[in-house]
Design a protein around this motif. Structure first.
Motif, mmCIF file in Angstrom:
data_model
loop_
_atom_site.group_PDB
_atom_site.id
_atom_site.type_symbol
_atom_site.label_atom_id
_atom_site.label_comp_id
_atom_site.label_asym_id
_atom_site.label_seq_id
_atom_site.Cartn_x
_atom_site.Cartn_y
_atom_site.Cartn_z
ATOM 1 N N THR A 171 -3.719 10.755 -16.642
ATOM 2 C CA THR A 171 -3.520 12.170 -16.964
ATOM 3 C C THR A 171 -2.605 12.861 -15.965
ATOM 4 O OG1 THR A 171 -5.519 12.728 -15.720
ATOM 5 C CG2 THR A 171 -5.760 12.378 -18.096
ATOM 6 N N SER A 172 -2.055 12.135 -15.002
ATOM 7 C CA SER A 172 -1.154 12.733 -14.010
ATOM 8 C C SER A 172 0.033 11.809 -13.772
ATOM 9 C CB SER A 172 -1.893 12.946 -12.684
ATOM 10 O OG SER A 172 -2.178 11.695 -12.068
ATOM 11 N N PRO A 173 1.147 12.353 -13.311
ATOM 12 C CA PRO A 173 2.271 11.487 -12.934
ATOM 13 C C PRO A 173 1.881 10.456 -11.881
ATOM 14 C CG PRO A 173 3.019 13.739 -13.147
ATOM 15 C CD PRO A 173 1.520 13.781 -13.254
ATOM 16 N N LEU A 185 0.801 -1.217 0.000
ATOM 17 C CA LEU A 185 0.000 0.000 0.000
ATOM 18 C C LEU A 185 0.839 1.275 0.000
ATOM 19 C CD1 LEU A 185 -1.616 -1.862 2.708
ATOM 20 C CD2 LEU A 185 -3.308 -0.661 1.354
ATOM 21 N N ALA A 186 2.104 1.177 0.399
ATOM 22 C CA ALA A 186 2.929 2.377 0.580
ATOM 23 C C ALA A 186 3.132 3.103 -0.744
ATOM 24 C CB ALA A 186 4.276 1.988 1.174
ATOM 25 N N ALA A 187 2.775 4.385 -0.772
ATOM 26 C CA ALA A 187 2.954 5.199 -1.981
ATOM 27 C C ALA A 187 2.615 6.646 -1.673
ATOM 28 C CB ALA A 187 2.062 4.693 -3.112
ATOM 29 N N LYS A 188 3.124 7.536 -2.489
ATOM 30 C CA LYS A 188 2.674 8.923 -2.480
ATOM 31 C C LYS A 188 1.442 8.999 -3.381
ATOM 32 C CE LYS A 188 7.051 11.168 -1.420
ATOM 33 N NZ LYS A 188 6.533 11.744 -0.165
ATOM 34 N N LYS A 189 0.453 9.857 -3.020
ATOM 35 C CA LYS A 189 -0.827 9.735 -3.719
ATOM 36 C C LYS A 189 -1.522 11.038 -4.090
ATOM 37 C CE LYS A 189 -3.810 9.482 0.337
ATOM 38 N NZ LYS A 189 -5.019 8.860 0.884
ATOM 39 N N SER A 190 -0.874 12.167 -4.001
ATOM 40 C CA SER A 190 -1.520 13.430 -4.344
ATOM 41 C C SER A 190 -1.355 13.744 -5.828
ATOM 42 C CB SER A 190 -0.931 14.568 -3.509
ATOM 43 O OG SER A 190 -1.332 15.819 -4.020
ATOM 44 N N VAL A 191 -2.469 13.892 -6.536
ATOM 45 C CA VAL A 191 -2.408 14.214 -7.963
ATOM 46 C C VAL A 191 -1.712 15.549 -8.206
ATOM 47 C CG1 VAL A 191 -3.796 14.820 -9.990
ATOM 48 C CG2 VAL A 191 -4.325 12.750 -8.686
ATOM 49 N N PRO A 192 -2.137 16.658 -7.552
ATOM 50 C CA PRO A 192 -1.457 17.933 -7.834
ATOM 51 C C PRO A 192 0.011 17.930 -7.418
ATOM 52 C CG PRO A 192 -3.084 18.180 -6.077
ATOM 53 C CD PRO A 192 -3.305 16.852 -6.685
ATOM 54 N N SER A 252 1.949 15.377 -7.533
ATOM 55 C CA SER A 252 2.665 14.597 -8.541
ATOM 56 C C SER A 252 2.944 15.424 -9.791
ATOM 57 C CB SER A 252 1.875 13.340 -8.905
ATOM 58 O OG SER A 252 0.794 13.604 -9.786
ATOM 59 N N VAL A 253 2.044 16.353 -10.117
ATOM 60 C CA VAL A 253 2.267 17.237 -11.257
ATOM 61 C C VAL A 253 3.461 18.154 -10.994
ATOM 62 C CG1 VAL A 253 1.264 19.102 -12.640
ATOM 63 C CG2 VAL A 253 -0.150 17.136 -11.985
ATOM 64 N N ALA A 254 3.578 18.606 -9.754
ATOM 65 C CA ALA A 254 4.688 19.496 -9.387
ATOM 66 C C ALA A 254 5.996 18.745 -9.165
ATOM 67 C CB ALA A 254 4.324 20.277 -8.125
ATOM 68 N N LEU A 255 5.904 17.494 -8.711
ATOM 69 C CA LEU A 255 7.100 16.712 -8.340
ATOM 70 C C LEU A 255 7.074 15.333 -9.002
ATOM 71 C CD1 LEU A 255 7.036 17.515 -4.515
ATOM 72 C CD2 LEU A 255 8.525 18.585 -6.230
ATOM 73 N N PRO A 256 7.071 15.277 -10.319
ATOM 74 C CA PRO A 256 6.929 13.983 -10.988
ATOM 75 C C PRO A 256 8.055 13.004 -10.672
ATOM 76 C CG PRO A 256 7.545 15.683 -12.563
ATOM 77 C CD PRO A 256 7.188 16.389 -11.300
ATOM 78 N N LEU A 257 9.294 13.467 -10.612
ATOM 79 C CA LEU A 257 10.398 12.546 -10.362
ATOM 80 C C LEU A 257 10.316 11.953 -8.960
ATOM 81 C CD1 LEU A 257 13.451 14.265 -12.083
ATOM 82 C CD2 LEU A 257 11.910 12.504 -12.966
ATOM 83 N N THR A 258 9.861 12.742 -8.001
ATOM 84 C CA THR A 258 9.673 12.223 -6.643
ATOM 85 C C THR A 258 8.659 11.085 -6.652
ATOM 86 O OG1 THR A 258 10.198 14.350 -5.633
ATOM 87 C CG2 THR A 258 8.924 12.811 -4.307
ATOM 88 N N TYR A 259 7.605 11.242 -7.421
ATOM 89 C CA TYR A 259 6.574 10.201 -7.487
ATOM 90 C C TYR A 259 7.086 8.946 -8.193
ATOM 91 C CZ TYR A 259 2.750 12.398 -5.117
ATOM 92 O OH TYR A 259 1.950 12.910 -4.116
ATOM 93 N N TYR A 260 7.840 9.129 -9.252
ATOM 94 C CA TYR A 260 8.416 7.953 -9.915
ATOM 95 C C TYR A 260 9.410 7.246 -8.995
ATOM 96 C CZ TYR A 260 6.297 8.319 -14.500
ATOM 97 O OH TYR A 260 5.389 8.284 -15.535
ATOM 98 N N GLU A 261 10.206 8.022 -8.295
ATOM 99 C CA GLU A 261 11.202 7.427 -7.403
ATOM 100 C C GLU A 261 10.537 6.596 -6.313
ATOM 101 O OE1 GLU A 261 15.047 8.871 -4.768
ATOM 102 O OE2 GLU A 261 13.363 10.253 -5.039
#
Length: 316
Positions: free
Chosen positions: A142-144, A77-84, A86-95
């Motif tokens: 539509t979002s990272p 279940l562990a993940a970052k989950k904010s759509v906005p 993720s738009v501002a910090l896409p690499l953080t979300y991919y990492e």
């Protein structure tokens, strides 16, 4: 009684999944770095491993765990989950979301854990005119954030094919409600807790656009009670223990509810007006996403049983 490892198990959803597993006669070990999770959500006798998924010692942590306990599988279940965000910090979300999933798959396989329940999202579908949305619908996020959840699914599926894992990906629609105040969603991005907070503080909740192609102009979503969602995880774990590998499954109620309808439901539940203001559309948001949840009913025998009124109870 089987034991499952829950990554992100001290989070809003994770704590409910742990509760449901225990109610079904299983046990759970929680792996959580507590960056957003809360130890107070966990029972006093629950084992908590405080580690980040990108910790280079993750493999050793899981190897030690499996030496001490017979771990049936992982609920990831562990993940970052904010759509906005993720738009501002896409690499953080991919990492974190993709890299963390890959790290957990590697560590789990090395430790001999052969079952994997992956926490996915309806965000993998992106903008769609289909209603309801079935699992075979094109996945065009539509979002990272949505992209990372879809990439995680791909990683789980391909790794399972290569290593012989049993797996499923549960594509959550919008999760709401709580079993108790202690377990409630305290996040700053999900609609229902924001609406509840607006009632309590008098600070208007923002409605992102009233010009969407929906009946009242506000975004339409399929809301599912977190207790129903937790029970879907129990059903998925049981299927994997039977040797089945159900693949991707939607978890929703087959019913769309607009932002303004949620606001009215909270007003009915609390007996007070909800201050709100219409602002511009939010980047990355699709207009409407409603689940076709027929496959999970057929494959796992799971159906949502709780409605919007229960999600809007004051304890949420």
């Amino acid at each position: 009684m089987s034991t499952w490892l829950l990554t992100g198990g001290a989070g809003y959803i994770g704590a409910h999944v742990l509760r449901a597993l225990r109610a079904a006669g299983h046990d759970g070990v929680v792996l959580d770095d507590l960056s957003t999770g809360l130890a107070e959500r966990l029972p006093d006798d629950a084992e908590l491993l405080r580690h980040d998924l990108l910790d280079p010692d993750l493999g050793k942590v899981l190897a030690d765990l499996t030496r001490r306990r017979d771990v049936a599988g992982v609920v990831h279940l562990a993940a970052k989950k904010s759509v906005p965000e993720s738009v501002a910090l896409p690499l953080t979300y991919y990492e974190h979301n993709v890299g963390g999933t890959v790290a957990m798959l590697r560590a789990a396989t090395a430790a001999g854990i052969g079952r994997f329940v992956y926490s996915s999202s309806a965000a993998v579908y992106g903008e769609t005119s289909a209603e309801p949305v079935a699992e075979e619908h094109p996945t065009l996020p539509t979002s990272p954030y949505g992209e990372t959840k879809l990439a995680g699914e791909w990683a789980v599926r391909r790794h399972a094919e290569a290593e012989g894992l049993s797996w499923t990906a549960l594509r959550y629609f919008n999760v709401a409600g709580a079993a108790s105040a202690t377990l409630a969603d305290r996040g700053a991005t999900n609609l229902l807790p924001l609406v509840m907070r607006a009632v309590d503080t008098g600070t208007p909740v923002k409605v992102f656009g009233d010009d969407w192609p929906t009946p009242d102009g506000t975004c339409l979503r399929d809301y599912v009670h977190v207790d129903d969602l937790a029970e879907a995880h129990v059903a998925a774990a049981a299927a994997l223990e039977e040797g089945r590998s159900p693949g991707a499954l939607n978890v929703g109620r087959n019913e769309g509810t607009s932002v303004l309808e949620v606001i009215r439901a909270v007003e009915d539940a609390r007996g007070r007006p909800v201050p709100h203001e219409i602002v511009g559309r939010r980047p990355g948001d699709p207009a409407r996403v409603v689940a076709d949840a027929s496959r999970i009913a057929t494959v796992l025998g799971w159906r949502a049983s709780r409605g919007l009124a229960e999600m809007c109870a004051a304890r949420s």
